[in-house]
Design a protein around this motif. Structure first.
Motif, PDB file in Angstrom:
ATOM      1  N   TYR A  36      -1.500   2.875   0.175  1.00 26.73           N
ATOM      2  CA  TYR A  36      -1.919   1.556   0.657  1.00 26.73           C
ATOM      3  C   TYR A  36      -3.266   1.648   1.372  1.00 26.73           C
ATOM      4  O   TYR A  36      -4.166   0.848   1.129  1.00 26.73           O
ATOM      5  N   HIS A  40      -6.750  -0.145  -0.003  1.00 28.42           N
ATOM      6  CA  HIS A  40      -7.347  -1.215   0.793  1.00 28.42           C
ATOM      7  C   HIS A  40      -8.517  -0.726   1.634  1.00 28.42           C
ATOM      8  O   HIS A  40      -8.961  -1.426   2.557  1.00 28.42           O
ATOM      9  N   GLU A  42      -8.758   1.418   3.975  1.00 24.12           N
ATOM     10  CA  GLU A  42      -8.432   1.428   5.400  1.00 24.12           C
ATOM     11  C   GLU A  42      -8.208   2.855   5.874  1.00 24.12           C
ATOM     12  O   GLU A  42      -7.740   3.709   5.117  1.00 24.12           O
TER      13      GLU A  42
END
Length: 61
Positions: A36, A40, A42
């Motif tokens: 994830y 994204h 991040e």
């Protein structure tokens, strides 16, 4: 005893400063978190901080 770099005199970190916590998660959860975060764009640290903060906020913590 000398203070740690990210702590105030009372032993508590100032708001916004990162401190080390420890815990274990299932390997599958770690993999999902890493995927994830990468998908994204991040930072894993920021993702974990936001997830824990959201969890506590929803529960009045």
């Amino acid at each position: 005893m000398p203070q740690q770099r990210d702590q105030k005199a009372g032993g508590e970190a100032a708001d916004g400063e990162r401190v080390l916590i420890s815990g274990r998660v299932r390997a599958s959860v770690r993999k999902r978190l890493r995927l994830y975060a990468a998908a994204h764009d991040e930072n894993l640290q920021d993702l974990l901080d936001a997830a824990i903060d959201e969890y506590l906020s929803k529960r009045g913590g």
